[in-house]
Design a protein around this motif. Structure first.
Motif, mmCIF file in Angstrom:
data_model
loop_
_atom_site.group_PDB
_atom_site.id
_atom_site.type_symbol
_atom_site.label_atom_id
_atom_site.label_comp_id
_atom_site.label_asym_id
_atom_site.label_seq_id
_atom_site.Cartn_x
_atom_site.Cartn_y
_atom_site.Cartn_z
ATOM 1 N N UNK A 255 0.835 -1.204 0.000
ATOM 2 C CA UNK A 255 0.000 0.000 0.000
ATOM 3 C C UNK A 255 0.871 1.256 0.000
ATOM 4 N N UNK A 256 1.912 1.260 0.832
ATOM 5 C CA UNK A 256 2.816 2.408 0.895
ATOM 6 C C UNK A 256 3.562 2.592 -0.423
ATOM 7 N N UNK A 257 3.963 1.488 -1.045
ATOM 8 C CA UNK A 257 4.652 1.585 -2.333
ATOM 9 C C UNK A 257 3.745 2.186 -3.399
ATOM 10 N N UNK A 258 2.458 1.835 -3.353
ATOM 11 C CA UNK A 258 1.498 2.403 -4.310
ATOM 12 C C UNK A 258 1.399 3.907 -4.114
ATOM 13 N N UNK A 259 1.233 4.333 -2.856
ATOM 14 C CA UNK A 259 1.078 5.759 -2.558
ATOM 15 C C UNK A 259 2.330 6.537 -2.947
ATOM 16 N N UNK A 263 2.953 9.592 -6.124
ATOM 17 C CA UNK A 263 3.180 11.007 -5.816
ATOM 18 C C UNK A 263 3.830 11.664 -7.036
ATOM 19 N N UNK A 264 3.224 12.700 -7.599
ATOM 20 C CA UNK A 264 3.735 13.266 -8.854
ATOM 21 C C UNK A 264 4.829 14.310 -8.683
ATOM 22 N N UNK A 265 5.309 14.497 -7.449
ATOM 23 C CA UNK A 265 6.302 15.544 -7.206
ATOM 24 C C UNK A 265 7.716 15.000 -7.042
ATOM 25 N N UNK A 266 7.868 13.697 -7.000
ATOM 26 C CA UNK A 266 9.181 13.064 -6.976
ATOM 27 C C UNK A 266 9.258 12.116 -8.170
ATOM 28 N N UNK A 267 10.459 11.855 -8.652
ATOM 29 C CA UNK A 267 10.619 11.173 -9.937
ATOM 30 C C UNK A 267 10.425 9.666 -9.829
ATOM 31 N N UNK A 268 9.193 9.299 -9.450
ATOM 32 C CA UNK A 268 8.767 7.910 -9.474
ATOM 33 C C UNK A 268 7.704 7.773 -10.554
ATOM 34 N N UNK A 269 6.944 6.693 -10.536
ATOM 35 C CA UNK A 269 5.987 6.413 -11.619
ATOM 36 C C UNK A 269 4.969 7.536 -11.816
#
Length: 372
Positions: A255-259, A263-269
Motif C-alpha cells: 500500500x505504501x509503495x502504491x502511494x 506522488x507526482x512531485x518526486x521522480x517515481x511512476x
C-alpha cells in the motif's frame, strides 16, 4: 588515413518499420535511427578508412554523418571516457540484460498486460473496502508490532520481493508493446535496496496511453499483491496470529509503495505518468522554466493554469516533507540532550530547515539547468 570505430558496447535493436533502437550502456542514452543509418554505423568497425566508407555511404552526406555520430558520443574516443555522474542516493548495480528472457515471454507479456488492465480496478475497490470496514481491527493488530531484528530482515526481504514484481511488471508490459528493456538490476535508492528496470526505450512508443500503461504497471502489480495478502490475512488471522501479522505487514508495504510511487512531485511512476499526460518529457523542468519566465515577465498569456497548480503543490509538498523530517530529527535529539538546551536546539533545527529549503529551491529553480 582516418579510421572511425563505434563503441563496442553499443546495442542495436530492430523495432520494425525500418527503425532501430540504439542503446549506449556507458552513457545510458537511447537513440532512434533509421535502418540505413544503423547499417552505416555498423560499418564503423575501425578497419574501414574514410575512403573505404565512401564506397557505401554517399560522399555528400558522409562528413555530416560522421560528425553527428561523434556529437552523439557513439564513436570510440581513447582520450575521453564517457561516464555518468555518480549519484550517491541512486547507486545502480546492473545484473542482466533481460531482453532474451522477455523475448521468450512476449505472448505472456500481452496476456499479463490485459490481466492487469482488467483486474486492477476490482482489486483496488476490494482493497479500499477491506481497509475501510476493518480499519479498527487492523490498527489493533498493528499496535502489537515492535521494531525487532526479525522485522527489519523481513522488511528488507519484502522490499526486494515487491520491488522485483513491481519492476518486472514494467518490463513485461513494455516488452508487450515491443520495447527493448536493456537493463535490470539492484539499486540503492536513498541507501535502501530495491530493484530497477531501464524502460527508457518506451520513449520510442508513439501512443501516450501505451507509455502510461507501462509506467502504471508496477503500481497495478503492487495493488494485486496487496489484495492477495489481505485475503490471506482475513482467513488465517484467528489461526496463525504470528504469521498473519507479517502478512498484514506485506499488504501495508505494498500500500505504501502504491502511494509513494503515485506522488507526482518526486521522480517515481506518478511523476512520469503526469509528464506523459501533459505530453512533457520532464514536467518539472518545463514548469520551473515557465514560472521563472513569468517572474521575469517574458511570458504572460501562455502560462498554463495546470503548470501553476503543479508548481504551488510541489513546493507545498517539499515544505511538508522537510518539516516532517526536521521534526522527526528534533524529536529524537531532545530525548538525548539536557532540558536546558532544548530552546537552543529548536533554533538550530529551524535554521537547518530554512537553509535546506533555500538550497533545494535555488538549486532546482534558479540553477543552471534551466538557463537558456
Amino acid at each position: 588515413m582516418e579510421y572511425y570505430k563505434i563503441k563496442e558496447e553499443l546495442q542495436f535493436f530492430d523495432v520494425g518499420r525500418d527503425i532501430f533502437h540504439v542503446y549506449d550502456p556507458i552513457t545510458n542514452r537511447h537513440f532512434k535511427i533509421g535502418k540505413q543509418e544503423a547499417t552505416w554505423l555498423k560499418l564503423l568497425d575501425g578497419k574501414n578508412s574514410k575512403e573505404d566508407l565512401k564506397k557505401f555511404i554517399p560522399e555528400e552526406v558522409l562528413d555530416q554523418f560522421l560528425l553527428n555520430a561523434e556529437k552523439l558520443g557513439l564513436l570510440e574516443n581513447k582520450n575521453k571516457r564517457y561516464k555518468l555522474k555518480p549519484n550517491i542516493f541512486k547507486i545502480k548495480f546492473r545484473i542482466l540484460n533481460p531482453n532474451k528472457i522477455l523475448n521468450k515471454m512476449s505472448n505472456f507479456g500481452i496476456y499479463y498486460r490485459k490481466f492487469l488492465n482488467l483486474s486492477s480496478i476490482p482489486f483496488l475497490i476490494f482493497n479500499i473496502l477491506f481497509i475501510t470496514y476493518n480499519f479498527n481491527d487492523l490498527l489493533l493488530y498493528l499496535s502489537n508490532a515492535h521494531l525487532t531484528s526479525n522485522f527489519i530482515c523481513f522488511y528488507l526481504v519484502i522490499m526486494l520481493l515487491n520491488g522485483f514484481f513491481h519492476e518486472f511488471s514494467h518490463a513485461l508490459v513494455a516488452k508487450s508493446y515491443g520495447v527493448n528493456v536493456v537493463s535490470m538490476g539492484i539499486m540503492l535508492l536513498y541507501f535502501q535496496p530495491t530493484f530497477y528496470t531501464d524502460i527508457t526505450g518506451i520513449n520510442f512508443l508513439n501512443k501516450k496511453n501505451e507509455r502510461i500503461n507501462v509506467f502504471i504497471a508496477g503500481v497495478m502489480a503492487n495493488n494485486i499483491l496487496m489484495a492477495i495478502a489481505l485475503i490471506i490475512f482475513h482467513y488465517i488471522k484467528h489461526i496463525f496470529q504470528g504469521a498473519s501479522l507479517y502478512i498484514l505487514y506485506f499488504a501495508i508495504i505494498n500500500c505504501l509503495l502504491i502511494i509513494i510511487n503515485l506522488i507526482p512531485f518526486i521522480e517515481f511512476d506518478g511523476y512520469y505518468i503526469l509528464s506523459n499526460l501533459f505530453e512533457e518529457g520532464d514536467i518539472k523542468t518545463t514548469v520551473n522554466y515557465h514560472i521563472r519566465s513569468l517572474l521575469e515577465e517574458r511570458i504572460s498569456k501562455n502560462l498554463r493554469l495546470e503548470y501553476l497548480f503543479y508548481f504551488v503543490l510541489s513546493k507545498l509538498f517539499t515544505i511538508s516533507i522537510l518539516i516532517l523530517a526536521v521534526l522527526v530529527m528534533r524529536r529524537y535529539v531532545i530525548t538525548i540532550i539536557d532540558a536546558s538546551y532544548i530552546l537552543f536546539a529548536n533554533y538550530i533545527f529551524l535554521a537547518v530547515l530554512i537553509v535546506i529549503f533555500i538550497y533545494y529551491n535555488s538549486k532546482e529553480f534558479f540553477g543552471g539547468k534551466y538557463n537558456e
